[in-house]
Design a protein around this motif. Structure first.
Motif, PDB file in Angstrom:
ATOM      1  N   TYR A 186       0.848  -1.188   0.000  1.00 26.84           N
ATOM      2  CA  TYR A 186       0.000   0.000   0.000  1.00 26.84           C
ATOM      3  C   TYR A 186       0.885   1.240   0.000  1.00 26.84           C
ATOM      4  O   TYR A 186       2.042   1.194   0.425  1.00 26.84           O
ATOM      5  CB  TYR A 186      -0.909   0.016   1.229  1.00 26.84           C
ATOM      6  CG  TYR A 186      -1.944  -1.097   1.236  1.00 26.84           C
ATOM      7  CD1 TYR A 186      -3.210  -0.904   0.685  1.00 26.84           C
ATOM      8  CD2 TYR A 186      -1.653  -2.341   1.802  1.00 26.84           C
ATOM      9  CE1 TYR A 186      -4.156  -1.918   0.705  1.00 26.84           C
ATOM     10  CE2 TYR A 186      -2.589  -3.359   1.820  1.00 26.84           C
ATOM     11  CZ  TYR A 186      -3.843  -3.141   1.263  1.00 26.84           C
ATOM     12  OH  TYR A 186      -4.778  -4.155   1.284  1.00 26.84           O
ATOM     13  N   ARG A 187       0.329   2.351  -0.424  1.00 24.45           N
ATOM     14  CA  ARG A 187       1.101   3.590  -0.499  1.00 24.45           C
ATOM     15  C   ARG A 187       1.366   4.190   0.874  1.00 24.45           C
ATOM     16  O   ARG A 187       2.273   5.004   1.032  1.00 24.45           O
ATOM     17  CB  ARG A 187       0.365   4.610  -1.368  1.00 24.45           C
ATOM     18  CG  ARG A 187       0.330   4.234  -2.837  1.00 24.45           C
ATOM     19  CD  ARG A 187      -0.448   5.238  -3.648  1.00 24.45           C
ATOM     20  NE  ARG A 187       0.106   6.577  -3.518  1.00 24.45           N
ATOM     21  CZ  ARG A 187      -0.473   7.670  -4.007  1.00 24.45           C
ATOM     22  NH1 ARG A 187      -1.634   7.584  -4.626  1.00 24.45           N
ATOM     23  NH2 ARG A 187       0.105   8.847  -3.866  1.00 24.45           N
ATOM     24  N   SER A 188       0.580   3.828   1.886  1.00 27.75           N
ATOM     25  CA  SER A 188       0.762   4.353   3.234  1.00 27.75           C
ATOM     26  C   SER A 188       0.244   3.343   4.242  1.00 27.75           C
ATOM     27  O   SER A 188      -0.507   2.419   3.890  1.00 27.75           O
ATOM     28  CB  SER A 188       0.027   5.682   3.406  1.00 27.75           C
ATOM     29  OG  SER A 188      -1.379   5.477   3.365  1.00 27.75           O
ATOM     30  N   VAL A 189       0.624   3.545   5.500  1.00 27.97           N
ATOM     31  CA  VAL A 189       0.122   2.679   6.572  1.00 27.97           C
ATOM     32  C   VAL A 189      -1.382   2.861   6.723  1.00 27.97           C
ATOM     33  O   VAL A 189      -2.120   1.896   6.946  1.00 27.97           O
ATOM     34  CB  VAL A 189       0.852   2.985   7.888  1.00 27.97           C
ATOM     35  CG1 VAL A 189       0.234   2.196   9.047  1.00 27.97           C
ATOM     36  CG2 VAL A 189       2.339   2.655   7.770  1.00 27.97           C
ATOM     37  N   ALA A 190      -1.855   4.096   6.599  1.00 29.22           N
ATOM     38  CA  ALA A 190      -3.298   4.353   6.709  1.00 29.22           C
ATOM     39  C   ALA A 190      -4.076   3.564   5.663  1.00 29.22           C
ATOM     40  O   ALA A 190      -5.142   2.996   5.947  1.00 29.22           O
ATOM     41  CB  ALA A 190      -3.574   5.843   6.581  1.00 29.22           C
ATOM     42  N   LYS A 191      -3.555   3.509   4.435  1.00 32.02           N
ATOM     43  CA  LYS A 191      -4.234   2.754   3.383  1.00 32.02           C
ATOM     44  C   LYS A 191      -4.163   1.255   3.660  1.00 32.02           C
ATOM     45  O   LYS A 191      -5.105   0.502   3.346  1.00 32.02           O
ATOM     46  CB  LYS A 191      -3.626   3.092   2.022  1.00 32.02           C
ATOM     47  CG  LYS A 191      -3.949   4.511   1.548  1.00 32.02           C
ATOM     48  CD  LYS A 191      -3.465   4.751   0.147  1.00 32.02           C
ATOM     49  CE  LYS A 191      -3.796   6.178  -0.313  1.00 32.02           C
ATOM     50  NZ  LYS A 191      -5.254   6.431  -0.341  1.00 32.02           N
ATOM     51  N   ALA A 192      -3.061   0.805   4.254  1.00 31.61           N
ATOM     52  CA  ALA A 192      -2.949  -0.610   4.614  1.00 31.61           C
ATOM     53  C   ALA A 192      -3.984  -0.979   5.672  1.00 31.61           C
ATOM     54  O   ALA A 192      -4.614  -2.044   5.593  1.00 31.61           O
ATOM     55  CB  ALA A 192      -1.536  -0.914   5.110  1.00 31.61           C
ATOM     56  N   VAL A 193      -4.180  -0.101   6.657  1.00 28.36           N
ATOM     57  CA  VAL A 193      -5.199  -0.344   7.681  1.00 28.36           C
ATOM     58  C   VAL A 193      -6.580  -0.313   7.042  1.00 28.36           C
ATOM     59  O   VAL A 193      -7.477  -1.081   7.427  1.00 28.36           O
ATOM     60  CB  VAL A 193      -5.074   0.691   8.823  1.00 28.36           C
ATOM     61  CG1 VAL A 193      -6.261   0.594   9.771  1.00 28.36           C
ATOM     62  CG2 VAL A 193      -3.774   0.471   9.582  1.00 28.36           C
ATOM     63  N   GLY A 194      -6.767   0.548   6.050  1.00 27.57           N
ATOM     64  CA  GLY A 194      -8.028   0.546   5.304  1.00 27.57           C
ATOM     65  C   GLY A 194      -8.245  -0.781   4.608  1.00 27.57           C
ATOM     66  O   GLY A 194      -9.379  -1.284   4.537  1.00 27.57           O
TER      67      GLY A 194
END
Length: 283
Positions: A186-194
């Motif tokens: 994912y492009r960011s940790v936030a997107k990975a959590v999403g």
């Protein structure tokens, strides 16, 4: 004699309570522009610094206020490595014309990094970052033990990482590459959590602060815990400040300011405000 000694003790106590007041006058702090503390912070690095706010922004502002200075934030994108960032933002300046800052936030307090970058002084650790895993407990058990045991579940379940991160490199190389196809980028940790919330992955491995901030304060069905595997050689890294090596007075002044902000609870409050549990090397 006793009266004089008692008076002296009262004066010393007063100075201790005053803290930085004796040298925090704007004219006493060796900065590039009188009255202004120029602070370098990373772009797009939530929860530390993104869209004009974050932990490092609030902490930089608190340091400037403690020194009686006005904060001036310089936003920059990470270069190829930390040495490049230190050169561009602390001791030399960027080739595009951006002049160095007085201080850079979010610098690993690491002996090898310091030895390789003698043009800067790295000091004042304010947070101990650690790698953690947030997981669906119905699908993934705690990630502990040897890699062969802890990561075996990811031969069947998918795990999300931020592309190019420490977690990414570690997982791709683990189990002789057997779980490479199960690592979702994912492009960011936030997107990975999403992606975890959407059921695309069963777990996410990333720095603890970024996971906490991405999860938010609402009740969650997910479990989070540290990564404890002997194969993971880097279990944590302290984050601190960096200034030019030829400005020891500024390093000393900022170091004392940071110590006071930690002592009076300001640092802990700043982290909590951004949904992160503050932890240091002494915790």
């Amino acid at each position: 004699m006793w009266t004089k000694r008692r008076t002296s003790l009262r004066l010393l106590a007063g100075l201790a309570l005053a803290g930085l007041a004796s040298f925090a006058r704007a004219g006493d702090v060796p900065v590039q522009q009188p009255g202004v503390l120029r602070i370098a912070v990373y772009n797009d690095f939530a929860p530390y610094s993104a869209k004009g706010q974050g932990i490092d922004v609030d902490l930089g502002r608190a340091l400037a206020e403690k020194l009686g200075l006005k904060p001036d934030f310089v936003w920059f994108s990470a270069d190829d490595d930390m040495g490049d960032d230190l050169r561009n933002m602390v001791w030399k300046g960027h080739y595009l014309g951006t002049r160095p800052a007085d201080v850079m936030m979010h610098v690993p307090v690491d002996t090898r990094l310091a030895q390789a970058n003698k043009q800067v002084t790295i000091f004042a650790p304010y947070y101990l970052e650690t790698l953690a895993v947030v997981r669906d407990p119905q699908r993934v058990p705690p990630v502990t033990g040897s890699a062969a045991v802890a990561l075996e579940v990811f031969t069947r379940e998918k795990i999300g990482v931020e592309v190019g991160s420490l977690a990414d490199s570690f997982l791709l190389a683990s189990l002789s590459g057997r779980i490479r196809d199960q690592v979702v980028h994912y492009r960011s940790v936030a997107k990975a959590v999403g992606g975890l919330r959407a059921g695309e992955v069963a777990a996410v491995m990333a720095p603890k602060a970024e996971l906490e901030a991405a999860l938010g304060s609402a009740p969650s069905p997910y479990a989070m815990g540290p990564v404890k595997m002997p194969e993971m050689r880097i279990n944590g890294w302290a984050l601190g400040l960096a200034v030019k090596a030829d400005n020891p007075q500024l390093a000393d002044t900022l170091g004392q300011a940071m110590a006071q902000l930690e002592k009076d609870g300001t640092v802990k409050q700043i982290f909590a405000r951004h949904g992160v549990t503050h932890q240091t090397t002494g915790d």
